[in-house]
Design a protein around this motif. Structure first.
Motif: not given
Length: 231
Positions: A189, A202, A205-206, A210
């Motif tokens: 990411y 955010t 956390e994502q 994942a």
């Protein structure tokens, strides 16, 4: 989780982004399990070691803008920086090629003090009006972070870590990074720019979720657990 950050010392948004990211990371539940790696990037590798002029004159010439417009840009960036507790001084800023600073950063990475050196380089450049291309300034920054003075001087004289700096820039290009700061989480990411801390929170956390997938329960049945067995 590993976070790779591409950034240039001569990038005002990179310092602002660093502050916003740090705030999000400090509040992240798993912050002690996050490794942050600073990577080099040069916005203008063709810049001479020192530019005989102001930052406003340099940017006006490079971007083909009137200096008045450049000063308006400075005012906006300085306002954003002030919101992060950073007192930018564009009038005092010394325009210099950032390569030597990146050499110092790579030396610092090898000793585990990259974050301290990165912070000092950015503060020196944008707040204190120091010359990030000057050997004595770089030696002072390195020694303050715990590096040996002779190691810093040897690197600045030999340029042995210039290939590592260029490798960082090449890796950024391979990943499609065209602007800094860019924060890459687990090489999966990317967050580009000096985003608000909430965006970084955010993303953390994502990316964490994942990287640790949970099993999807397809069916339940009689089984035993820590509290006993189904009857």
């Amino acid at each position: 989780m590993k976070i790779d950050i591409w950034s240039d010392i001569a990038c005002p948004w990179c310092y602002i982004g660093k502050r916003r990211f740090e705030r999000a990371l400090a509040a992240f539940e798993h912050r002690d399990e996050v490794e942050v790696v600073w990577h080099s990037y040069q916005l203008d590798p063709t810049l001479p070691e020192h530019y005989d002029g102001t930052e406003a004159a340099y940017l006006a010439t490079r971007k083909g803008l009137p200096e008045e417009q450049v000063h308006q840009m400075f005012a906006h960036v300085a306002q954003q920086a002030a919101g992060e507790g950073l007192d930018y001084d564009f009038d005092a800023l010394v325009v210099a090629n950032s390569m030597r600073g990146h050499q110092l950063l790579h030396l610092a990475r090898e000793s585990g003090v990259a974050d301290q050196v990165k912070e000092a380089l950015l503060r020196t450049h944008f707040v204190e009006g120091g010359d990030i291309g000057d050997e004595e300034v770089l030696v002072r920054i390195g020694v303050a972070a715990g590096l040996a003075e002779q190691d810093v001087r040897d690197e600045l004289a030999s340029g042995s870590r210039i290939p590592a700096v260029r490798a960082d820039v090449a890796e950024a290009a391979a990943l499609g990074i065209q602007a800094v700061p860019t924060f890459v989480l687990d090489m999966t990411y990317a967050v580009s720019g000096a985003q608000p801390s909430e965006v970084f929170a955010t993303a953390l956390e994502q990316a964490w979720a994942a990287s640790r997938p949970r099993l999807q329960q397809l069916a339940d049945g009689d089984a035993c657990g820590p509290d006993g067995c189904a009857i």
